[in-house]
Design a protein around this motif. Sequence first.
Motif, PDB file in Angstrom:
ATOM      1  N   HIS A 156       0.805  -1.209   0.000  1.00 17.43           N
ATOM      2  CA  HIS A 156       0.000   0.000   0.000  1.00 17.43           C
ATOM      3  C   HIS A 156       0.844   1.268   0.000  1.00 17.43           C
ATOM      4  O   HIS A 156       0.347   2.345  -0.313  1.00 17.43           O
ATOM      5  CB  HIS A 156      -0.920   0.022   1.224  1.00 17.43           C
ATOM      6  N   HIS A 157       2.093   1.133   0.407  1.00 21.38           N
ATOM      7  CA  HIS A 157       2.967   2.301   0.454  1.00 21.38           C
ATOM      8  C   HIS A 157       4.290   1.957  -0.188  1.00 21.38           C
ATOM      9  O   HIS A 157       4.732   0.808  -0.149  1.00 21.38           O
ATOM     10  CB  HIS A 157       3.245   2.708   1.907  1.00 21.38           C
TER      11      HIS A 157
ATOM     12  N   VAL B 100       0.568   4.268   8.859  1.00 18.85           N
ATOM     13  CA  VAL B 100      -0.273   3.828   7.745  1.00 18.85           C
ATOM     14  C   VAL B 100      -0.696   4.977   6.835  1.00 18.85           C
ATOM     15  O   VAL B 100      -1.276   4.763   5.776  1.00 18.85           O
ATOM     16  CB  VAL B 100      -1.537   3.066   8.221  1.00 18.85           C
TER      17      VAL B 100
ATOM     18  N   LEU C  15       3.975  -3.430   6.348  1.00 20.70           N
ATOM     19  CA  LEU C  15       3.911  -2.397   5.318  1.00 20.70           C
ATOM     20  C   LEU C  15       4.825  -2.686   4.142  1.00 20.70           C
ATOM     21  O   LEU C  15       4.548  -2.254   3.026  1.00 20.70           O
ATOM     22  CB  LEU C  15       4.295  -1.034   5.913  1.00 20.70           C
TER      23      LEU C  15
ATOM     24  N   PRO D 189      -4.557   4.683   0.801  1.00 17.02           N
ATOM     25  CA  PRO D 189      -4.067   3.474   0.139  1.00 17.02           C
ATOM     26  C   PRO D 189      -4.948   2.256   0.397  1.00 17.02           C
ATOM     27  O   PRO D 189      -4.814   1.238  -0.258  1.00 17.02           O
ATOM     28  CB  PRO D 189      -2.681   3.279   0.749  1.00 17.02           C
ATOM     29  N   TYR D 190      -5.834   2.361   1.387  1.00  8.47           N
ATOM     30  CA  TYR D 190      -6.659   1.216   1.754  1.00  8.47           C
ATOM     31  C   TYR D 190      -8.095   1.320   1.252  1.00  8.47           C
ATOM     32  O   TYR D 190      -8.925   0.470   1.555  1.00  8.47           O
ATOM     33  CB  TYR D 190      -6.643   1.035   3.274  1.00  8.47           C
TER      34      TYR D 190
ATOM     35  N   VAL E  90      -2.380  -4.199   8.128  1.00  8.09           N
ATOM     36  CA  VAL E  90      -1.839  -3.247   7.152  1.00  8.09           C
ATOM     37  C   VAL E  90      -1.648  -3.905   5.788  1.00  8.09           C
ATOM     38  O   VAL E  90      -1.405  -3.228   4.799  1.00  8.09           O
ATOM     39  CB  VAL E  90      -0.510  -2.599   7.612  1.00  8.09           C
TER      40      VAL E  90
ATOM     41  N   LEU F  90      -4.536   3.247  14.720  1.00  7.38           N
ATOM     42  CA  LEU F  90      -4.053   2.595  13.504  1.00  7.38           C
ATOM     43  C   LEU F  90      -5.211   2.491  12.504  1.00  7.38           C
ATOM     44  O   LEU F  90      -5.079   2.883  11.341  1.00  7.38           O
ATOM     45  CB  LEU F  90      -3.558   1.194  13.852  1.00  7.38           C
TER      46      LEU F  90
ATOM     47  N   GLY G  33      -6.164   5.669  10.992  1.00  7.31           N
ATOM     48  CA  GLY G  33      -5.198   6.018   9.949  1.00  7.31           C
ATOM     49  C   GLY G  33      -5.536   5.349   8.625  1.00  7.31           C
ATOM     50  O   GLY G  33      -5.389   5.935   7.557  1.00  7.31           O
ATOM     51  N   LEU G  34      -6.031   4.114   8.691  1.00  9.64           N
ATOM     52  CA  LEU G  34      -6.367   3.388   7.466  1.00  9.64           C
ATOM     53  C   LEU G  34      -7.468   4.081   6.676  1.00  9.64           C
ATOM     54  O   LEU G  34      -7.525   3.973   5.450  1.00  9.64           O
ATOM     55  CB  LEU G  34      -6.814   1.953   7.795  1.00  9.64           C
TER      56      LEU G  34
END
Lengths: 361, 350
Positions: free
Chosen positions: A131-132, A235, A261, B120-121, B226, B248, B251-252
Amino acid sequence: MLRHITKPALSVGRAAVSTAAAPRTKYGGKTTVTLIPGDGVGPELAESVTTIFKEMAVPVEFEMIDLNREQLKDEGAFDYAIKSLKRNGVGLKGVINRSADFRHHNVEFRGNLDVYANVVRCMSFEGIKTHHTGIDLIAIRENTEGEYSCLEHESVPGVVESLKIITREKSMRIAKFAFDYAREHNRKKVTCIHKANIMKQSDGLFKACCKEVSEDYPMIKYEEQIVDNTCQQLVINPQQFDVMVMPNLYGNLVSNLAAGLVGGAGVVPSKSYGENIAVFEPGARHTWMEMKGMYVANPSAMVLSGAFMLKHLQLHEAGDVLIKAVNNVINKRSCLTIDLGGNASTHDMTNTILSEVDALS
Amino acid sequence: MFLGRAALRSSTRALHTVTLFPGDGIGPQISESVKNIFAAAEVPIQWEERQVYPILEPNGKTRIPEDAVESIFKNKIGLKGPMRTAIGKGHVSLNLTIRRTFGLYANVRPAKSVPGVITPYSAEGVDCVIMRENTEGEYSGIEHTVVPGVVQSVKLITREASRNVAEYAFQYAKDHGRKNIVALHKANIMKMSDGMFLEQCREVAAKYPEISYKEMYLDSACLKIVSDPSKFDVMVMPNLYGDIFSDLTAGLIGGLGLAPSGNMGKDGIAIYEAVHGTADDLVEQNKGNPTALLMSALMMLRHMGLKTHADKIEGAVLETLKERKFVTGDIGGTATNPEYAAEICRKIKG
């Protein structure tokens, strides 16, 4: 009272512990290192390393100690493992599964040998879709105290107290280690991860020690961050992190999160240091018991740990070739185990790494 | 003991009185937005505003003002803005004091991907709920210096508190049609304390055979979530882990500016709050993001049985976020707090 009356003399020039050790005593030109495969898929991963080392004719002799849950019933086995590591000074290790009846061996192991600094570098791989991207952080974890003191008791029925211990001595030690490591590896920033807003005395002490040590390293930027925010930041914008130093539990969570990650437990190695000892093992320590014996685990993390061990033993050529080979295999996607989206076996990965080593030599 | 989801006066014509603690920093400003939006949606609520600040008693304990306490005990339902917690100062955190005062034992933090806020999620989508034990654990505040340079911090786990949060978690899952609960723990290291927590979860799980129950190491969960957050549903855990893990998950989905939360207390008390900080730097230009507080307020409405109003407001919020024409700085826009709120009101009024 967080400060002693006299500030301990910290010599900025000399590192607290040398992460570049002198070559170990050799017998017949070979260095002996302890190998503890551990439980779950550990033995399969260890096999991958021994196979590769043998094919590469690396001058390392493994003293294999098969320390799994069964062996531990005989307390002598555990003590023997400790003696072996003390004697050899270097080890490669899997995870020993905690059994309900016995002491917590992984924790005791680190405490007994005082392997106090666990270093996990999480770097993005080109060949792994995550994702990163662009992550390159180093999580440095104090590995002998904190929440892992294993001091618990049931004061009255239904009420359990678990003690977290933070000492100035160990906090100063890990802080110095972190800054020395940062300096040695040309890293620009060290972030202290804590929860001192809630645990004012314990994490407060840890934080104060980091701050104190930071003053001896003016060329390295120092920051502090609360651990829950850190997990959020990891994240959202993990690229902001450089070197991170933290107490035991947060180190466990952050290194696992960061490993996730960049590609997971199968690709991230780690190095752990004590005064006269270095232990190499995968960065995210999981036995993956469900897959034991199936040979589906990705041995890359273990092999990379082995490669770092070679470098530690001053066998740089072999170490560098192996590191490059594993990175190439992952980045070129030449072999995809389950965790990387394919269905190759542990053996397949081992063989692919060996082919790449051949190609590079 | 505690009451399950309170089935309050269901008539939408009767006015419900709800306590409002605007809080510090951007708190009063974002509370204003919530009030305006609720007015636009004609939500049958009247707000009883109270100020909350720490009062240090002679015996060293911290409490909050009497009128604030009375208001919650009377109304049972409250909405709370962010409050300042000083780091390292001599007094107990205000948030903790509030939790103790009202016996807020379970903290519920849903994390659901928001359309229009791309992270990104977003592709695989996040839709999980953290149930955090809210009264004990590492937040017992019991620390002492054993000898100079050696500090001991006590983590307290009791059967009762573990039981309470486990009961709430399973009942919540049942009420909201969630099928899986995972208990997150470190019982491999903290065998007795986390072990006791797990024991209570198992006992409660046995009473809800329709809900699948599993256990997972917290570090494994961090590693896995993650990589693929879509695999996570409801999770229950002790205090510290809940604090860390819910940040966390926030954040997602895009950060604390979007994350709602609710706190369940004894006797049907439920206080909903934005979990972000006071963002003092945004006060001058009134640029705080009221979404978290607003979403928390919607959780509150649903708890009160005012689902229609909640859905109407939520629709307008999601639409506004999706269009991205009037969104705040933390999610990439340039609107101020009142501009964003005004757009939501416009959409509600249609």
